[in-house]
Scaffold this motif. Structure first.
Motif: not given
Length: 279
Positions: A168-194
């Protein structure tokens, strides 16, 4: 000589300022901010719908029940052990930890955009609040589901708790890492969420959740091991099935990828933080 002494005395801080723990004020303020953001998230996410936290438990439980019902009618026994419920729960719940954490984290800037205008609230506070609440909520849900399965069915498994926590720690840290990266991408280009939603949709099929990774023929099995979610799912299976070796599980790869994506996300957020708030 008296003049220099007066100058030195004037340069000293006032008596009431001496010994004041000013270095601890920002840290304490940040903790209070994170706690306030967690309470806000709890009230807006779970406080407005009937049932509140009950739906957080029922949703994965019903999805798991449907999977068990479908596969138990088509197969005599699961790929491991004798219980379909514990087999799919051991794969589905760590996978769900990644999905929940990444989806919550990537919306941190958009969700708290108005509050980020205050100097005391930083993007680190917003991300930390959503990450902590997502991990605690999904951990509680997983604990309830695993407990019900182990108490009501004969699973014939031996739980290795440290390995399960590591999964569960591995899954949570992977979710945090990809989530932080996507946080920038989604905010700059909302289409990235889709786009991200489309990309992650097949992950449940290629992460070892439904089908045992060892049963996939070469060379596809080796290719799929580049998928980081294969490793927490395999670690969770090893936590319940003591005879299952899961030699492909590589925690270093999973944690390393989480660190790389998280560091990239932090650097991008520091560079484009002000631009993201003005959008």
């Amino acid at each position: 000589m008296a003049r220099s002494a007066d100058t030195y005395a004037d340069s000293l801080p006032p008596p009431q300022a001496i010994g004041r723990p000013q270095d601890h004020i920002p840290r304490a303020a940040s903790l209070r901010t994170i706690a306030a953001l967690i309470l806000r998230e709890m009230s807006t996410t779970y406080g407005r719908s009937p049932g509140g936290y009950a739906w957080a438990v029922l949703e994965p439980a019903l999805a798991l029940a449907v999977m068990v019902a479908i596969f138990s009618t088509g197969f005599r026994s699961p790929p491991l052990g004798t219980s379909f419920a514990i087999y799919y729960a051991s794969g589905f719940l760590p996978f769900g930890m990644f999905m929940v954490v990444s989806s919550k984290t990537q919306q941190s800037i958009n969700y708290s955009r108005q509050l980020l205008a205050y100097p005391r609230v930083t993007f680190v506070d917003a991300i930390a609040a959503r990450f902590i609440l997502a991990v605690l909520t999904h951990s509680m849900v997983s604990l309830i589901i695993f407990s019900v399965i182990l108490m009501t069915t004969e699973t014939r498994t031996i739980l290795d708790l440290p390995r399960l926590l590591n999964a569960f720690a591995m899954a949570a840290m992977l979710g945090l890492g990809f989530g932080m990266l996507n946080c920038v991408l989604v905010s700059r280009a909302p289409i990235w969420q889709t786009v991200w939603s489309v990309i992650t949709r097949p992950l449940v099929l290629i992460s070892g959740v439904l089908f045992l990774h060892d049963k996939i023929p070469s060379p596809y099995r080796e290719w799929l091991e580049w998928n980081p979610l294969v490793h927490p799912v395999g670690e969770a299976r090893r936590a319940f099935y003591y005879s299952y070796t899961g030699a492909y599980v590589d925690p270093v790869y999973a944690y390393g990828l989480a660190l790389i994506t998280g560091a990239a996300g932090i650097l991008l957020l520091r560079s484009y933080y002000r631009d993201l708030l003005e959008r």
